[in-house]
Design an enzyme around this catalytic site. Structure first.
Site, mmCIF file in Angstrom:
data_model
loop_
_atom_site.group_PDB
_atom_site.id
_atom_site.type_symbol
_atom_site.label_atom_id
_atom_site.label_comp_id
_atom_site.label_asym_id
_atom_site.label_seq_id
_atom_site.Cartn_x
_atom_site.Cartn_y
_atom_site.Cartn_z
ATOM 1 C CD GLU A 206 -0.452 -3.566 16.555
ATOM 2 O OE1 GLU A 206 0.422 -2.888 17.123
ATOM 3 O OE2 GLU A 206 -0.331 -3.966 15.382
ATOM 4 C CG ASN A 247 -6.263 -4.923 13.261
ATOM 5 O OD1 ASN A 247 -6.625 -6.001 12.788
ATOM 6 N ND2 ASN A 247 -5.195 -4.272 12.829
ATOM 7 C CG HIS A 283 1.919 -8.844 11.037
ATOM 8 N ND1 HIS A 283 2.244 -8.459 9.756
ATOM 9 C CD2 HIS A 283 1.117 -7.874 11.531
ATOM 10 C CE1 HIS A 283 1.659 -7.292 9.490
ATOM 11 N NE2 HIS A 283 0.969 -6.919 10.551
ATOM 12 C CD GLU A 313 -2.062 -4.923 10.402
ATOM 13 O OE1 GLU A 313 -0.856 -5.075 10.649
ATOM 14 O OE2 GLU A 313 -2.775 -4.104 11.016
ATOM 15 C CG ASP A 315 3.613 -9.590 6.932
ATOM 16 O OD1 ASP A 315 3.546 -10.146 8.041
ATOM 17 O OD2 ASP A 315 3.866 -8.381 6.791
HETATM 18 O O1 G3I Z 1 6.570 9.435 7.258
HETATM 19 C C1 G3I Z 1 7.883 9.454 7.824
HETATM 20 C C2 G3I Z 1 8.793 10.288 7.009
HETATM 21 O O2 G3I Z 1 8.358 11.626 7.053
HETATM 22 C C3 G3I Z 1 10.197 10.131 7.553
HETATM 23 O O3 G3I Z 1 11.097 10.835 6.746
HETATM 24 C C4 G3I Z 1 10.617 8.672 7.589
HETATM 25 C C5 G3I Z 1 11.989 8.463 8.191
HETATM 26 O O4 G3I Z 1 12.099 7.224 8.812
HETATM 27 O O5 G3I Z 1 9.689 7.974 8.376
HETATM 28 C C6 G3I Z 1 8.381 8.023 7.875
HETATM 29 O O6 G3I Z 1 7.564 7.340 8.741
HETATM 30 C C7 G3I Z 1 7.626 5.929 8.665
HETATM 31 C C8 G3I Z 1 6.241 5.429 8.322
HETATM 32 O O7 G3I Z 1 6.221 4.017 8.365
HETATM 33 C C9 G3I Z 1 5.786 5.887 6.946
HETATM 34 O O8 G3I Z 1 6.614 5.369 5.978
HETATM 35 C C10 G3I Z 1 8.085 5.394 9.992
HETATM 36 O O9 G3I Z 1 9.430 5.741 10.228
HETATM 37 C C11 G3I Z 1 7.922 3.885 10.023
HETATM 38 O O10 G3I Z 1 8.188 3.424 11.348
HETATM 39 C C12 G3I Z 1 6.513 3.525 9.663
HETATM 40 O O11 G3I Z 1 6.421 2.124 9.697
HETATM 41 C C13 G3I Z 1 5.099 1.621 9.670
HETATM 42 C C14 G3I Z 1 4.748 0.969 10.985
HETATM 43 O O12 G3I Z 1 3.457 0.388 10.910
HETATM 44 C C15 G3I Z 1 4.750 1.965 12.127
HETATM 45 O O13 G3I Z 1 4.911 1.334 13.291
HETATM 46 C C16 G3I Z 1 5.023 0.606 8.543
HETATM 47 O O14 G3I Z 1 5.212 1.270 7.288
HETATM 48 C C17 G3I Z 1 3.663 -0.084 8.566
HETATM 49 O O15 G3I Z 1 3.652 -1.128 7.614
HETATM 50 C C18 G3I Z 1 3.414 -0.648 9.959
HETATM 51 O O16 G3I Z 1 2.140 -1.250 9.954
HETATM 52 C C19 G3I Z 1 1.734 -1.864 11.173
HETATM 53 C C20 G3I Z 1 0.229 -1.672 11.297
HETATM 54 O O17 G3I Z 1 -0.100 -0.305 11.208
HETATM 55 C C21 G3I Z 1 -0.296 -2.278 12.589
HETATM 56 N N1 G3I Z 1 0.093 -3.660 12.709
HETATM 57 C C22 G3I Z 1 1.512 -3.936 12.544
HETATM 58 C C23 G3I Z 1 2.024 -3.368 11.224
HETATM 59 C C24 G3I Z 1 3.502 -3.678 11.044
HETATM 60 O O18 G3I Z 1 4.274 -3.048 12.006
#
Ligand code: G3I
Length: 396
Positions: A206, A247, A283, A313, A315
């Site tokens: 991105e 990507n 997305h 990715e 959805d």
């Molecule tokens: O790991 C921490 C944990 O320790 C903490 O307690 C918890 C509290 O909120 O957060 C956890 O981290 C989260 C992480 O996912 C793991 O679960 C983050 O808050 C959360 O923001 C993060 O979200 C991910 C996001 O990327 C980050 O921006 C999503 O799961 C994931 O599906 C999403 O994936 C992205 C791709 O990498 C790139 N393209 C877009 C896509 C959707 O946003």
């Protein structure tokens, strides 16, 4: 006058029937196995049968599929991956994440043959893998890799350089040269750790802003656009056989962002930077998907440069609550997306950003939106599943 005994018997008959969309069978299920009038207990997977619209006679949820709703899955396809491969693609896969791997019914579908590829949704990103500078943590990524390889599934590594989920120790006051060497060290470590074990890396994720300029973030602002070539060169040096991708999202649409992506990637190719693929994240929003032909045309701008492409990715979210009309449109939209990839010989594969609404990132990011995945939160295939099958069958 009804006696108390008869009344009790009547009540027990009523509560012995599951309610619309309720569970009515599956391993470990001890509740009712028939549905209220007009609904049929429909097998979904070994762990779940559900009352769906239809008058199949209130059948049991013991294990065989009894009927399907008019717009719901009627397909007998048990492996999207096998179907995709039979049509010349390398894989059909899903993202996953470590917390989900304790969910046995979920893992059963993920690794049971439906999919041939996994992308770790979070655990290979920079923040989780290098929590303090020079100290690497690959346990979580290794868990996903090992699950995939033990089920003969290939892995897409995601991702090495992104503006989100960066380690907190990265400092914006570092010099250009320091930031480049930090990036190179991270990539050298991670790509070496997984050398020979991942099919492809999302090396840079991105880098483009929707407005058609380079995204403003630490590396772009301090190092400049050359950080992209630095990242690809470091990844290639560490694993010369891995496919290296850039990507991004919204590349499905024409316009300023797409034009910038095309010109930037064209320059990288012309400079001999080791880039091999472009990931179209996919997305999307229900009802807003461009035609398959126009998405395919965008993909072909990159394949004309000698690159491969993939949907990385997918959805397709909707404004809740889901209705039959929205689910039907979503089915069409999934079909359109998959058809676009099928139209492009060098679109090598398709990944959904987790297969089930149970673990979708959408509701927590877009308030009031969701239901973006092809399986619902009960791990039941939605009409979108049929859209994917139709898309995979659209060519040849
Ligand atoms: O790991 C921490 C944990 O320790 C903490 O307690 C918890 C509290 O909120 O957060 C956890 O981290 C989260 C992480 O996912 C793991 O679960 C983050 O808050 C959360 O923001 C993060 O979200 C991910 C996001 O990327 C980050 O921006 C999503 O799961 C994931 O599906 C999403 O994936 C992205 C791709 O990498 C790139 N393209 C877009 C896509 C959707 O946003």
């Amino acid at each position: 006058m009804i006696s108390a005994g008869i009344l009790l018997a009547l009540i027990s008959v009523v509560v012995a029937q599951s309610q619309p969309y309720g569970q009515c069978g599956g391993q470990g299920w001890t509740g009712a196995t028939t549905c209220t009038s007009g609904w049929t207990c429909t097998y979904s997977n070994p762990y779940y049968s559900q009352c769906l619209p239809g008058t199949g006679g209130g059948s049991t949820g013991g294990g065989s599929q009894t009927t399907s709703p008019t717009s719901g899955p009627t397909s007998t396809v048990t492996s999207l991956n096998a179907l995709a491969k039979s049509k010349g693609k390398l894989y059909f896969g899903s993202a996953t994440d470590n917390p989900e791997l304790t969910d046995a019914p979920y893992v059963s579908i993920l690794t049971g043959g439906m999919f041939g590829q996994i992308t770790p949704g979070n655990s290979m990103k920079w923040g989780p893998t290098e929590p303090s500078q020079g100290t690497y943590s690959y346990t979580q990524g290794d868990a996903v890799l090992s699950l995939a390889t033990s089920h003969n599934m290939i892995v897409r590594g995601h991702n090495l350089c992104w503006y989100e989920q960066l380690p907190s120790w990265l400092s914006s006051s570092s010099s250009n040269a320091t930031l480049v060497s930090i990036l190179q060290a991270h990539i050298q470590s991670e790509v070496t750790h997984y050398k020979g074990q991942v099919y492809a890396w999302d090396v840079v994720n991105e880098p483009f802003d929707d407005s058609g300029v380079m995204r403003s973030w630490l590396y772009q602002n301090v190092v400049g656009t050359s950080y992209i070539a630095d990242a690809f060169n470091a990844a290639h040096a560490a694993d010369p056989n891995a496919k290296l991708y850039l990507n991004d999202y919204n590349l499905e649409y024409s316009g300023a962002k797409f034009n910038l992506a095309l010109s930037t990637i064209t320059t990288l190719v012309q400079q001999g930077v080791p880039i091999h693929g472009v990931g179209f994240e996919g997305h999307m929003i229900v009802g807003s998907v461009p035609s398959a032909a126009s998405i395919a045309a965008n993909m072909e701008k990159f394949t004309a440069l000698g690159l491969e492409v993939a949907f990385t990715e997918i959805d397709i979210r909707m404004t809740l609550p889901a209705t039959a009309a929205l689910l039907a449109q979503q089915q069409t939209d999934y079909q359109t997306m998959v058809t676009a990839c099928m139209m492009v010989a060098k679109c090598v594969g398709i990944t959904v950003w987790d297969y089930t609404d149970k673990y979708s990132w959408v509701p927590s990011t877009f308030s009031g939106q969701g239901e973006a995945c092809p399986w619902d939160a009960n791990l039941v295939e939605k009409p979108a599943f049929n859209g994917i099958v139709a898309g995979l069958n659209s060519q040849g």
